[in-house]
Structure formats: C-alpha cells, structure tokens
Design an enzyme around this catalytic site. Structure first.
Site, mmCIF file in Angstrom:
data_model
loop_
_atom_site.group_PDB
_atom_site.id
_atom_site.type_symbol
_atom_site.label_atom_id
_atom_site.label_comp_id
_atom_site.label_asym_id
_atom_site.label_seq_id
_atom_site.Cartn_x
_atom_site.Cartn_y
_atom_site.Cartn_z
ATOM 1 N N ARG A 1 -2.227 -6.068 -8.206
ATOM 2 C CA ARG A 1 -1.103 -6.995 -8.001
ATOM 3 C C ARG A 1 -1.019 -8.045 -9.090
ATOM 4 O O ARG A 1 0.029 -8.303 -9.632
ATOM 5 C CB ARG A 1 -1.248 -7.703 -6.646
ATOM 6 C CG ARG A 1 -0.817 -6.870 -5.483
ATOM 7 C CD ARG A 1 -1.300 -7.464 -4.206
ATOM 8 N NE ARG A 1 -2.738 -7.655 -4.266
ATOM 9 C CZ ARG A 1 -3.499 -7.884 -3.225
ATOM 10 N NH1 ARG A 1 -2.968 -8.016 -2.042
ATOM 11 N NH2 ARG A 1 -4.794 -8.023 -3.348
ATOM 12 N N LYS B 1 -17.998 -6.089 8.083
ATOM 13 C CA LYS B 1 -16.739 -6.834 7.981
ATOM 14 C C LYS B 1 -16.004 -6.777 9.321
ATOM 15 O O LYS B 1 -15.831 -5.690 9.890
ATOM 16 C CB LYS B 1 -15.894 -6.175 6.881
ATOM 17 C CG LYS B 1 -14.746 -7.008 6.389
ATOM 18 C CD LYS B 1 -14.205 -6.375 5.111
ATOM 19 C CE LYS B 1 -12.789 -6.796 4.830
ATOM 20 N NZ LYS B 1 -12.228 -6.103 3.663
ATOM 21 N N HIS C 1 0.848 -1.206 0.000
ATOM 22 C CA HIS C 1 0.000 0.000 0.000
ATOM 23 C C HIS C 1 0.882 1.254 0.000
ATOM 24 O O HIS C 1 0.631 2.201 -0.738
ATOM 25 C CB HIS C 1 -0.868 0.058 1.264
ATOM 26 C CG HIS C 1 -1.904 -1.009 1.383
ATOM 27 N ND1 HIS C 1 -2.022 -1.829 2.483
ATOM 28 C CD2 HIS C 1 -2.892 -1.390 0.537
ATOM 29 C CE1 HIS C 1 -3.041 -2.653 2.324
ATOM 30 N NE2 HIS C 1 -3.585 -2.417 1.144
ATOM 31 N N SER D 1 -2.836 -7.556 3.148
ATOM 32 C CA SER D 1 -3.074 -7.397 4.590
ATOM 33 C C SER D 1 -3.426 -8.748 5.220
ATOM 34 O O SER D 1 -3.023 -9.034 6.350
ATOM 35 C CB SER D 1 -4.228 -6.420 4.838
ATOM 36 O OG SER D 1 -3.921 -5.157 4.317
HETATM 37 O O1 PNS Z 1 -8.868 -2.976 0.448
HETATM 38 P P1 PNS Z 1 -10.168 -3.472 -0.113
HETATM 39 O O2 PNS Z 1 -10.997 -4.128 0.991
HETATM 40 O O3 PNS Z 1 -10.003 -4.341 -1.313
HETATM 41 O O4 PNS Z 1 -10.975 -2.159 -0.606
HETATM 42 C C1 PNS Z 1 -12.293 -2.248 -1.109
HETATM 43 C C2 PNS Z 1 -12.928 -0.855 -1.072
HETATM 44 C C3 PNS Z 1 -12.864 -0.285 0.329
HETATM 45 C C4 PNS Z 1 -12.199 0.057 -2.011
HETATM 46 C C5 PNS Z 1 -14.415 -0.977 -1.524
HETATM 47 O O5 PNS Z 1 -15.052 -1.935 -0.759
HETATM 48 C C6 PNS Z 1 -15.168 0.343 -1.417
HETATM 49 O O6 PNS Z 1 -15.032 1.189 -2.266
HETATM 50 N N1 PNS Z 1 -15.948 0.523 -0.312
HETATM 51 C C7 PNS Z 1 -16.706 1.740 -0.070
HETATM 52 C C8 PNS Z 1 -18.218 1.505 -0.230
HETATM 53 C C9 PNS Z 1 -18.601 1.540 -1.702
HETATM 54 O O7 PNS Z 1 -18.623 2.571 -2.332
HETATM 55 N N2 PNS Z 1 -18.898 0.347 -2.249
HETATM 56 C C10 PNS Z 1 -19.215 0.190 -3.665
HETATM 57 C C11 PNS Z 1 -17.968 0.024 -4.503
HETATM 58 S S1 PNS Z 1 -18.341 -0.337 -6.184
#
Ligand code: PNS
Length: 166
Positions: free
Chosen positions: A92, A41, A17, A130
């Site tokens: 990745r 979560k 990150h 993570s």
């Molecule tokens: O590190 P991650 O868990 O892969 O990140 C995922 C993340 C946080 C980027 C995604 O879940 C997100 O954007 N969450 C915010 C809520 C939202 O807008 N969800 C719709 C995304 S299309």
C-alpha cells in the site's frame, strides 16, 4: 501450471485484498489464498470463519482459479507442499515496505526458489486495512464501502452477537 500463494491474516478480507487476489487470478493459473494462523495473535474472526468468507467472496467474484486454505506453519513449507512458484502480496505505502521486504528476504533465504511478487495497491484502496475495518465497524461507522457485501454481513452479525452476550 503456475501457482502462487497469497498469504495474510485476512481478519477480515477487505476490498483491497480482493483487488490483489483478482489481479493475481488474471495472471497466474492458480491462486491459493492462505489464511496464516498465528496462535499467539488474537483475531476477531476464527480461521474457519475467515476461510469461509474468502471462499464466498471469491465465488461471488467468479474467480474460478482461486482456492482458499489455512495453515499454522511456516509459509515456505506450505509453498513447497503445494508446488507454488511465488508469494503474492499487496503493497500500500512506504510504511508497508520495510516489513514486507524483511519477510520477502527471509522467505527467500529459507527457500531460494521462492520469489515474492508485490502488487502495488489500487489508489482507491491505499488507506484500507483489516484493522481499520474492525475499528470503524466496532465503533458503528459505515464500512460498506470497505468490504464485500457478504463480509459486511458477517461483521455486522458478529458485532451484534457480541453486544447481545454482554
Ligand atoms: O496480513 P498479514 O498479517 O500482514 O500477513 C503476514 C503473514 C501471514 C504473511 C506472515 O506473518 C506469514 O507469512 N506468516 C506465516 C508464518 C511464517 O512463515 N512466518 C515467517 C515469515 S518471514
């Protein structure tokens, strides 16, 4: 002023990150690292702990144009609120692609002016996530090469405190 948002769970922030944040910080005027809070979560670190760790990591890396925030709403609403022009994410491997592609298209549908920019991960971090850090750390493996030193300290503290309360 070009602002981008780098969203994620960051549970915890890893060297992978940090690499993406550093590279974005060198290109854009302002980078907001957003800890996206998903109440459903179960995370190892609280949102506040994750924000504090990222702030410390950014400070230690001298990233003066990086801000850290958290939000539990829709990402595109946050993007609009702060006036960001794009979402920055790291890719990745091919396995990341489908999910990231889906999110990128959904966000673009919801907010057409919002682009998603993907940075390919540095090869040294391709394997890193993570969840790998939590798993290896939880089983007593050496994670010093996976996370910044202050994050290692926090993981170690948390794991030690967890053992003490059992
Ligand atoms: O590190 P991650 O868990 O892969 O990140 C995922 C993340 C946080 C980027 C995604 O879940 C997100 O954007 N969450 C915010 C809520 C939202 O807008 N969800 C719709 C995304 S299309």
């Amino acid at each position: 002023m070009k602002t981008v948002v780098c969203p994620g769970s960051f549970d915890p922030i890893t060297n992978g990150h940090l690499d993406i944040i550093q590279r974005a910080s060198g290109i854009f005027d302002r980078v907001i690292v957003l800890v996206a809070v998903n109440q459903e979560k179960k995370c190892f670190f609280t949102p506040q702990e994750r924000v504090e760790m990222i702030r410390r990591v950014a400070e230690e890396a001298g990233l003066e144009n990086v801000r850290v925030d958290s939000d539990d709403g829709l990402l595109v609403n946050y993007i609009q609120r702060v006036g960001a022009c794009a979402i920055v994410k790291g890719l990745r491997a091919v396995s990341d692609f489908e999910y990231e592609f889906q999110m990128s298209l959904t966000n673009h549908k919801l907010l057409p002016e919002c682009e998603t920019i993907f940075f390919t991960t540095s090869s040294r971090n391709m394997y890193l996530s993570s969840s790998i850090v939590r798993q290896v750390g939880g089983l007593g493996g050496d994670i010093t090469q996976f996370v910044p030193p202050c994050v290692y300290e926090r993981i170690h503290q948390k794991l030690t405190a967890g053992k003490g309360s059992k």
